[in-house]
Write an enzyme that holds these catalytic residues in place. Structure first.
Site, PDB file in Angstrom:
ATOM      1  N   ARG A   1      -3.433  -8.303 -20.983  1.00  0.00           N
ATOM      2  CA  ARG A   1      -4.359  -7.949 -22.053  1.00  0.00           C
ATOM      3  C   ARG A   1      -3.800  -6.866 -22.969  1.00  0.00           C
ATOM      4  NH1 ARG A   1      -7.111  -3.568 -21.294  1.00  0.00           N
ATOM      5  NH2 ARG A   1      -8.954  -4.072 -22.508  1.00  0.00           N
TER       6      ARG A   1
ATOM      7  N   GLU B   1       2.394  -8.624   8.644  1.00  0.00           N
ATOM      8  CA  GLU B   1       2.345  -7.156   8.802  1.00  0.00           C
ATOM      9  C   GLU B   1       3.222  -6.445   7.780  1.00  0.00           C
ATOM     10  OE1 GLU B   1      -0.065  -6.066  10.887  1.00  0.00           O
ATOM     11  OE2 GLU B   1      -0.320  -8.242  11.069  1.00  0.00           O
TER      12      GLU B   1
ATOM     13  N   PRO C   1       0.815  -1.223   0.000  1.00  0.00           N
ATOM     14  CA  PRO C   1       0.000   0.000   0.000  1.00  0.00           C
ATOM     15  C   PRO C   1       0.848   1.272   0.000  1.00  0.00           C
ATOM     16  CG  PRO C   1      -0.652  -1.484   1.787  1.00  0.00           C
ATOM     17  CD  PRO C   1       0.609  -2.022   1.210  1.00  0.00           C
TER      18      PRO C   1
ATOM     19  N   ASP D   1     -11.323   0.859 -24.919  1.00  0.00           N
ATOM     20  CA  ASP D   1     -12.119   0.904 -23.699  1.00  0.00           C
ATOM     21  C   ASP D   1     -11.811   2.129 -22.856  1.00  0.00           C
ATOM     22  OD1 ASP D   1      -9.907   0.091 -21.940  1.00  0.00           O
ATOM     23  OD2 ASP D   1     -10.133  -1.792 -23.044  1.00  0.00           O
TER      24      ASP D   1
END
Ligand code: 4HQ
Length: 253
Positions: free
Chosen positions: A155, A117, A90, A170
């Site tokens: 992709r 952790e 994160p 897209d």
């Protein structure tokens, strides 16, 4: 492209790698995924790869050594060019379509999935050269983020999607959200497909879709619109969208 994935849960990847487009990309040789079990590089008899945090505190921390050994076993040696060695965390730069296309241009990626952790800071400082987050929420491990990255990158590899427009036409590739799509039947429980899509008038259909994509993006993701260079046609469509929305506001919907 070759992707090496370092994980203590390689079995999490089996469904993903053996399904649909990712499976086909592997069968056709566009993608090779090498799953490395970090436990194979633990040098103790219980094969443990985590330990208590120095300084105390909750949870466990993944040790540096097994992760260093696992990466070093993949690389030719000192001085050689290193591929991106990416820690999923994160604390990394937030993944988006631009980063997906940057990574898709690489021949090789090494993805490191942490658990518990987190990982010993020396992995971050002296082993990895990139840190990537898939968004601002907390997961139990880096495996799902690794799959997200492999999916979005695969992709974009040449030959993976039959229609090369499919990858670029897209929403996020164009910077707008998608227009509404419909398929048969024309009438479902009395809910009708918009008439213009049945008209056969391709210029009208193109304009309607563009207007819908712009309106959706304006209502749901104005942050995306602000980043875009709009064509004169887009500007006209958007002025219209905003004018109609302001009128509807005055009349109470
Ligand atoms: N993690 N984007 C691994 C994440 C995460 C994210 C939490 C990564 C736990 C050990 N990774 N640690 N969000 O939530 O990449």
């Amino acid at each position: 492209m070759r992707v090496d994935v370092l994980t203590i849960f390689p079995e999490m990847f089996t469904g993903f790698l053996n399904t649909s487009i990712i499976k086909r990309a592997r069968e056709q040789g566009h993608l090779t995924v090498n799953l490395v079990d970090i436990r194979d590089y633990a040098r103790n008899k219980h094969r443990s790869v985590d330990d208590y945090p120095f300084g105390g505190g909750p949870g466990m921390v993944m040790q540096a050594e097994p992760i260093f050994l696992a990466v070093e076993a993949l690389l030719p040696g000192a001085g050689a060019v290193r591929p991106p060695i990416i820690l999923l965390s994160p604390q990394g730069e937030v993944f988006n379509q631009a980063l997906a296309s940057e990574l898709a241009r690489q021949e090789r990626l090494i993805l490191i999935c942490g658990h518990y952790e987190g990982v010993d800071e020396r992995v971050r400082q002296f082993l990895v050269n990139r840190e990537v987050s898939i968004g601002d929420y907390v997961l139990t491990g880096g495996e799902l983020p690794a799959m997200v990255i492999i999916d979005a990158v695969t992709r974009l590899l040449p030959g993976v999607l039959g229609d090369p427009a499919g990858a670029t036409e897209d929403s996020f590739a164009m910077g707008l959200l998608e227009y509404p799509q419909y398929t048969r039947p024309r009438s479902f429980r009395g809910l009708e497909v918009p008439e213009v899509l049945l008209s056969g008038n391709h210029e009208q259909i193109r304009l309607w879709r563009r207007q819908q994509a712009l309106e959706r993006t304006w209502r749901r993701r104005p942050d995306l619109l602000a980043k875009l260079e709009l064509s004169p046609e887009d500007r006209r469509l958007l002025v219209d969208i905003i004018r109609r929305a302001e009128n509807e506001e005055l009349q109470g919907e």
